[in-house]
Design a protein around this motif. Structure first.
Motif, PDB file in Angstrom:
ATOM      1  N   PRO A   1       0.802  -1.232   0.015  1.00  0.00           N
ATOM      2  CA  PRO A   1       0.012   0.135  -0.154  1.00  0.00           C
ATOM      3  C   PRO A   1       0.860   1.344   0.076  1.00  0.00           C
ATOM      4  O   PRO A   1       0.387   2.277  -0.406  1.00  0.00           O
ATOM      5  N   ASP A   2       2.014   1.183   0.363  1.00  0.00           N
ATOM      6  CA  ASP A   2       2.904   2.545   0.585  1.00  0.00           C
ATOM      7  C   ASP A   2       3.179   2.961  -0.860  1.00  0.00           C
ATOM      8  O   ASP A   2       3.476   4.149  -1.086  1.00  0.00           O
ATOM      9  N   THR A   3       3.276   1.934  -1.984  1.00  0.00           N
ATOM     10  CA  THR A   3       3.549   2.410  -3.386  1.00  0.00           C
ATOM     11  C   THR A   3       2.296   3.493  -3.861  1.00  0.00           C
ATOM     12  O   THR A   3       2.734   4.087  -4.625  1.00  0.00           O
ATOM     13  N   TRP A   4       1.132   2.925  -3.186  1.00  0.00           N
ATOM     14  CA  TRP A   4       0.208   4.011  -3.600  1.00  0.00           C
ATOM     15  C   TRP A   4       0.164   5.055  -2.935  1.00  0.00           C
ATOM     16  O   TRP A   4      -0.446   6.313  -3.089  1.00  0.00           O
ATOM     17  N   ALA A   5       0.046   5.114  -1.378  1.00  0.00           N
ATOM     18  CA  ALA A   5      -0.166   6.089  -0.510  1.00  0.00           C
ATOM     19  C   ALA A   5       0.969   6.972  -0.315  1.00  0.00           C
ATOM     20  O   ALA A   5       0.385   8.198  -0.255  1.00  0.00           O
ATOM     21  N   ILE A   6       2.082   6.714  -0.390  1.00  0.00           N
ATOM     22  CA  ILE A   6       2.976   7.475  -0.149  1.00  0.00           C
ATOM     23  C   ILE A   6       4.264   7.586  -1.433  1.00  0.00           C
ATOM     24  O   ILE A   6       5.091   8.297  -1.365  1.00  0.00           O
ATOM     25  N   ASN A   7       3.703   7.048  -2.415  1.00  0.00           N
ATOM     26  CA  ASN A   7       4.601   6.860  -3.448  1.00  0.00           C
ATOM     27  C   ASN A   7       6.020   6.228  -3.231  1.00  0.00           C
ATOM     28  O   ASN A   7       7.184   6.845  -3.691  1.00  0.00           O
ATOM     29  N   LYS A   8       6.139   5.455  -2.285  1.00  0.00           N
ATOM     30  CA  LYS A   8       7.435   4.796  -1.828  1.00  0.00           C
ATOM     31  C   LYS A   8       7.831   3.750  -2.808  1.00  0.00           C
ATOM     32  O   LYS A   8       7.054   3.162  -3.493  1.00  0.00           O
ATOM     33  N   ARG A   9       9.175   3.701  -2.926  1.00  0.00           N
ATOM     34  CA  ARG A   9       9.803   2.724  -3.781  1.00  0.00           C
ATOM     35  C   ARG A   9      10.550   1.801  -3.112  1.00  0.00           C
ATOM     36  O   ARG A   9      11.194   1.990  -2.135  1.00  0.00           O
ATOM     37  N   PHE A  10      10.670   0.754  -3.733  1.00  0.00           N
ATOM     38  CA  PHE A  10      11.202  -0.512  -3.303  1.00  0.00           C
ATOM     39  C   PHE A  10      12.151  -1.078  -4.089  1.00  0.00           C
ATOM     40  O   PHE A  10      12.282  -0.654  -5.215  1.00  0.00           O
ATOM     41  N   VAL A  11      13.085  -1.945  -3.642  1.00  0.00           N
ATOM     42  CA  VAL A  11      13.971  -2.730  -4.650  1.00  0.00           C
ATOM     43  C   VAL A  11      13.183  -3.661  -5.594  1.00  0.00           C
ATOM     44  O   VAL A  11      12.363  -4.270  -4.894  1.00  0.00           O
ATOM     45  N   MET A  12      12.994  -3.391  -6.972  1.00  0.00           N
ATOM     46  CA  MET A  12      12.286  -4.153  -7.646  1.00  0.00           C
ATOM     47  C   MET A  12      13.315  -4.953  -8.845  1.00  0.00           C
ATOM     48  O   MET A  12      13.879  -4.166  -9.532  1.00  0.00           O
ATOM     49  N   LEU A  13      13.477  -5.904  -8.726  1.00  0.00           N
ATOM     50  CA  LEU A  13      14.022  -6.980  -9.711  1.00  0.00           C
ATOM     51  C   LEU A  13      13.090  -8.109 -10.323  1.00  0.00           C
ATOM     52  O   LEU A  13      12.496  -8.621  -9.539  1.00  0.00           O
ATOM     53  N   PRO A  14      13.586  -8.563 -11.422  1.00  0.00           N
ATOM     54  CA  PRO A  14      13.093  -9.713 -12.074  1.00  0.00           C
ATOM     55  C   PRO A  14      13.595 -10.933 -11.102  1.00  0.00           C
ATOM     56  O   PRO A  14      14.848 -10.996 -11.039  1.00  0.00           O
TER      57      PRO A  14
ATOM     58  N   VAL B   1      10.197  -4.857   2.030  1.00  0.00           N
ATOM     59  CA  VAL B   1       8.979  -4.583   2.143  1.00  0.00           C
ATOM     60  C   VAL B   1       8.288  -4.869   3.361  1.00  0.00           C
ATOM     61  O   VAL B   1       7.278  -5.052   3.517  1.00  0.00           O
ATOM     62  N   GLY B   2       9.289  -5.431   4.359  1.00  0.00           N
ATOM     63  CA  GLY B   2       8.814  -5.941   5.555  1.00  0.00           C
ATOM     64  C   GLY B   2       8.061  -5.244   6.786  1.00  0.00           C
ATOM     65  O   GLY B   2       7.495  -5.674   7.684  1.00  0.00           O
ATOM     66  N   ALA B   3       8.394  -3.823   6.524  1.00  0.00           N
ATOM     67  CA  ALA B   3       7.686  -2.690   7.443  1.00  0.00           C
ATOM     68  C   ALA B   3       6.317  -2.254   6.813  1.00  0.00           C
ATOM     69  O   ALA B   3       6.310  -1.747   5.930  1.00  0.00           O
ATOM     70  N   TYR B   4       5.510  -2.371   7.887  1.00  0.00           N
ATOM     71  CA  TYR B   4       4.002  -1.548   7.639  1.00  0.00           C
ATOM     72  C   TYR B   4       3.135  -2.060   6.584  1.00  0.00           C
ATOM     73  O   TYR B   4       1.929  -1.613   6.721  1.00  0.00           O
ATOM     74  N   GLN B   5       3.814  -2.931   5.433  1.00  0.00           N
ATOM     75  CA  GLN B   5       2.544  -3.127   4.409  1.00  0.00           C
ATOM     76  C   GLN B   5       1.394  -4.156   4.881  1.00  0.00           C
ATOM     77  O   GLN B   5       0.432  -3.942   4.322  1.00  0.00           O
ATOM     78  N   GLU B   6       1.609  -5.130   5.970  1.00  0.00           N
ATOM     79  CA  GLU B   6       0.902  -5.973   6.247  1.00  0.00           C
ATOM     80  C   GLU B   6      -0.131  -4.908   7.031  1.00  0.00           C
ATOM     81  O   GLU B   6      -1.517  -5.321   7.157  1.00  0.00           O
ATOM     82  N   THR B   7       0.133  -4.204   7.984  1.00  0.00           N
ATOM     83  CA  THR B   7      -0.790  -3.460   9.173  1.00  0.00           C
ATOM     84  C   THR B   7      -1.589  -2.254   8.186  1.00  0.00           C
ATOM     85  O   THR B   7      -2.645  -2.370   8.530  1.00  0.00           O
ATOM     86  N   ILE B   8      -0.889  -1.753   7.473  1.00  0.00           N
ATOM     87  CA  ILE B   8      -1.417  -0.681   6.525  1.00  0.00           C
ATOM     88  C   ILE B   8      -2.435  -1.183   5.646  1.00  0.00           C
ATOM     89  O   ILE B   8      -3.568  -0.944   5.412  1.00  0.00           O
ATOM     90  N   GLY B   9      -2.118  -2.392   5.044  1.00  0.00           N
ATOM     91  CA  GLY B   9      -2.889  -3.180   4.231  1.00  0.00           C
ATOM     92  C   GLY B   9      -4.202  -3.867   4.823  1.00  0.00           C
ATOM     93  O   GLY B   9      -5.198  -4.325   4.024  1.00  0.00           O
ATOM     94  N   GLY B  10      -4.225  -4.141   6.074  1.00  0.00           N
ATOM     95  CA  GLY B  10      -5.188  -4.676   6.456  1.00  0.00           C
ATOM     96  C   GLY B  10      -5.028  -6.283   6.540  1.00  0.00           C
ATOM     97  O   GLY B  10      -5.992  -6.943   6.081  1.00  0.00           O
ATOM     98  N   PHE B  11      -4.037  -6.879   7.133  1.00  0.00           N
ATOM     99  CA  PHE B  11      -3.834  -8.196   6.773  1.00  0.00           C
ATOM    100  C   PHE B  11      -4.752  -9.012   7.591  1.00  0.00           C
ATOM    101  O   PHE B  11      -5.476  -8.855   8.617  1.00  0.00           O
ATOM    102  N   GLY B  12      -5.482 -10.170   6.569  1.00  0.00           N
ATOM    103  CA  GLY B  12      -6.196 -10.855   6.893  1.00  0.00           C
ATOM    104  C   GLY B  12      -7.691 -10.192   6.821  1.00  0.00           C
ATOM    105  O   GLY B  12      -8.756 -11.055   7.044  1.00  0.00           O
ATOM    106  N   GLY B  13      -7.833  -8.968   6.452  1.00  0.00           N
ATOM    107  CA  GLY B  13      -9.297  -8.244   6.224  1.00  0.00           C
ATOM    108  C   GLY B  13      -9.527  -8.125   4.772  1.00  0.00           C
ATOM    109  O   GLY B  13      -9.203  -8.913   3.843  1.00  0.00           O
TER     110      GLY B  13
END
Length: 465
Positions: A345-358, A409-421
């Protein structure tokens, strides 16, 4: 002519890197064969590589230990993990292997602390730094923890009412801290953080509510800025103002002996990421020591609260490219088999960038693409990587499946995304895998949660029992 994806990476970055390398045409992450993971569990999937949590904690503790020695600093250092970054049991259990402490931010955090105590993961000697704006249930839970003997629970006072609220429920004497309401970076929409008490008001607050209050002992000043620890004029200026408050307060409050400098160490978001952690730690310790020497007060014990830095680099997500849509002469959309809005969700909410590789096909030719998620929301996309403001991936080929990984991507993404909901457009949460190493260093994997099923969502929505 260098037209393969591996050529692009070699021309643009120093590669391989400590956590990333190739084995054949496929990507390895901390020596984990990601294609084997996909073949065993499918995609989309999320994973947590637990040893990286301990690795980062030990790195930070090493930097602070060195800085204390280099500066002949007489205080000690305490590493705290702020649970809001990831509350999962497997995260806390791994982090607590490293002789650390905990920072909480809400009422239910205290229930987690009590659970960890029952399991023997923490003791009464573990600091529990209780931050946040405290309403009734949070106050009650903090009081219960302290009343049951956890004297190293330190509520950090966020507003003028909290001491009275806490004192009504805590039976004996207790220690507190005060959070400074730091000034925000000039580009922010507001000037001062809503959290804490203003710089100019802290000494008067101490005199009016704490100095003659025999039940309360002030032990800690808490400092945190929203942008985190950065080597820029804004950070050093705010730290300097914080140290001025600390030294002024220390002169009239002998019990004050700790400075919490919060968290905010950046984590790797690109193969080009550079940050001199060791220099920053050494300079912070040096600045604290100089300020205290100038004002002739004892240096404080140092606390930090690292959340993203603790757990962020342990997490990853892997998707399959399902299809490519050529929407005009310039834009090719690679559609993934999940959603960015729901899983990152941070890629959408705050335009956050992560390491992305094939994950695979590194020796195929590459192309410039946009990445789209499955929801019908126009914001469900990812289109800007660190190199050249575009996403480059091996060319789409319907006969050769392409898997892509997002890392750290291990910080915040599950809680902000609503894990299990519920998820946007009822896109199911992906499968989640825990990766560890046994005593011999061999990689082990364990399924933490299955991909959501229709029945799970229908039950939440009231359509099923």
């Amino acid at each position: 002519m260098n037209t393969k994806y591996i050529d692009l990476i070699n021309q643009t970055f120093d590669f391989p890197q400590p956590e990333f390398k190739l084995e054949g045409k496929e990507l390895m992450f901390h020596d984990i064969d990601l294609m084997e993971l996909v073949e065993a569990y499918g995609a989309p999937l999320k994973f947590t590589y637990l040893p990286q949590i301990s690795n980062n904690i030990q790195r930070a503790k090493g930097w602070f230990d060195s800085a204390l020695k280099n500066n002949a600093y007489k205080g000690n250092y305490n590493y705290c993990y702020c649970t809001k970054s990831s509350h999962f049991k497997h995260v806390l259990h791994e982090a607590l292997k490293n002789d650390i402490h905990i920072e909480t931010s809400s009422a239910f955090d205290i229930d987690i602390v009590e659970n960890l105590k029952k399991e023997g993961k923490i003791t009464d000697d573990t600091y529990v730094i209780s931050n946040g704006f405290k309403r009734a249930q949070y106050v009650t839970n903090i009081a219960r923890l302290i009343n049951n003997g956890h004297n190293n629970c330190i509520p950090i006072i966020d507003n003028y009412e909290e001491i009275d609220l806490l004192s009504q429920e805590i039976k004996g004497n207790y220690n507190i801290g005060i959070r400074i309401a730091s000034e925000e970076e000039p580009k922010f929409e507001f000037y001062t953080s809503r959290l804490g008490i203003g710089y100019k008001n802290i000494v008067p607050f101490y005199k009016n509510q704490i100095k003659d209050n025999k039940k309360v002992t002030l032990k800690m000043l808490h400092f945190f800025i929203n942008t985190g620890i950065r080597d820029n004029a804004y950070y050093w200026n705010e730290l300097s103002k914080c140290l001025k408050v600390y030294t002024n307060l220390k002169k009239i409050c002998p019990s004050l002996d700790s400075l919490n400098i919060g968290g905010g160490f950046p984590i790797k978001n690109s193969l080009a990421f550079e940050f001199d952690y060791e220099y920053m730690v050494d300079e912070i310790i040096n600045q604290i020591k100089l300020a205290c020497e100038e004002e002739e007060v004892d240096v404080p014990n140092i606390f930090t609260e690292f959340g993203s830095f603790t757990v962020g680099e342990s997490g990853g997500a892997i998707y399959e490219v399902l299809y490519q849509k050529q929407q005009n002469d310039r834009e090719k959309w690679n559609m993934i088999n999940s959603s960015f809005i729901t899983t990152l969700p941070d890629t959408w909410a705050i335009n956050k960038r992560f390491v992305m590789l094939p994950v695979n096909r590194w020796h195929d030719t590459y192309e410039r693409v946009l990445l789209g998620g499955l929801t019908c929301d126009s914001d469900d996309y990812y289109n800007s990587e660190q190199h050249m403001n575009a996403v480059y991936l091996p060319k789409y080929n319907k006969d050769k499946p392409l898997y892509i990984g997002f890392f750290n991507v291990g910080a915040y993404q599950e809680t902000i995304g609503g894990f299990g909901g519920l998820q946007h457009c009822l896109i199911p949460s992906p499968k989640h895998i825990l990766i560890d190493r046994d005593a011999d260093g061999n990689i082990t994997t364990k399924l933490f949660s299955e991909q959501q099923k229709s029945e799970d969502l229908l039950k939440i929505l009231g359509y099923a029992n």
